[in-house]
Design an enzyme around this catalytic site. Structure first.
Site, mmCIF file in Angstrom:
data_model
loop_
_atom_site.group_PDB
_atom_site.id
_atom_site.type_symbol
_atom_site.label_atom_id
_atom_site.label_comp_id
_atom_site.label_asym_id
_atom_site.label_seq_id
_atom_site.Cartn_x
_atom_site.Cartn_y
_atom_site.Cartn_z
ATOM 1 N N SER A 290 71.834 -8.442 31.950
ATOM 2 C CA SER A 290 73.108 -8.114 31.317
ATOM 3 C C SER A 290 73.389 -6.642 31.563
ATOM 4 C CB SER A 290 73.009 -8.375 29.808
ATOM 5 O OG SER A 290 74.082 -7.788 29.106
ATOM 6 N N TYR B 201 68.893 -7.584 21.473
ATOM 7 C CA TYR B 201 69.380 -8.139 22.735
ATOM 8 C C TYR B 201 69.223 -7.116 23.859
ATOM 9 C CZ TYR B 201 72.699 -10.027 26.148
ATOM 10 O OH TYR B 201 73.286 -10.504 27.298
#
Length: 196
Positions: free
Chosen positions: A81, A94
């Site tokens: 990501s 995350y």
């Protein structure tokens, strides 16, 4: 496969190898994304995120490499990501899991340098998937805004003003598997609409 379950990954990939032969392209794509402030995080939240995003990536790659070692060509791609390259506000867990994925990819690229296998990470910003829809609902529930406004918050993070299509990420993965891609190794490639 349930990537949090080692036996599930071992058996699933062994079954694929038995049916189709050695794995030569591995895309570790299973992942979850949820924001939560540090003081609201418990160990169950932390472990669930890590078990899916980093433990699952490790298990998937390890099991695929078992058969890939016997081949003369292979590509390992982890879907990280943009949060793996910078901090994502409101999502430290995350962010940590996606940074770890890039570290794993870079370590493996170093270990296998000179071999016919490459290891790369794709780092998209917000992609038009169920994760965005689920996060929009979660943001709306926490803040009282409507889901369309919550979704717009994520769209607005992408500099080009739209969500990334899943096909854009898939095309980047295909490019890493194309002829003459062997010198692209150990990279974290942004698919982020111009985010720098």
């Amino acid at each position: 496969m349930d990537v949090q379950d080692e036996a599930s990954v071992v058996d699933g990939i062994a079954g694929a190898v038995a049916a189709r032969g050695p794995v030569q392209i591995c895309v570790a794509n299973a992942g979850i994304a949820e924001g939560r402030a540090l003081h609201k995080m418990d160990m169950a939240f932390w472990r669930n995120m890590m078990a899916t995003n980093i433990d699952g990536t490790f298990l998937t790659i390890r099991e695929c490499m078992k058969s890939m070692h016997g081949t003369d060509w292979g590509r390992i791609i982890a879907i990280s990501s943009i949060a793996g390259l910078r901090g994502l506000k409101g999502a430290p867990c995350y962010t940590a899991s996606k940074h770890a994925m890039i570290g794993l990819i870079r370590g493996l690229a170093a270990d296998y340098a000179g071999k016919p296998y490459t290891f790369n990470a794709l780092c998209p910003a917000y992609v038009d998937t169920a994760i965005v829809s689920n996060n929009a609902a979660s943001i709306a529930a926490r803040t009282g805004m409507d889901e369309a406004a919550a979704r717009k918050l994520m769209v607005d993070v992408n500099p080009h003003g739209r969500l990334i299509a899943p096909e854009e990420v898939a095309e980047a993965a295909l490019w890493l598997c194309a002829a003459h891609s062997g010198s692209i190794n150990g990279q974290a490639i942004q698919i982020a609409g111009g985010e720098v």
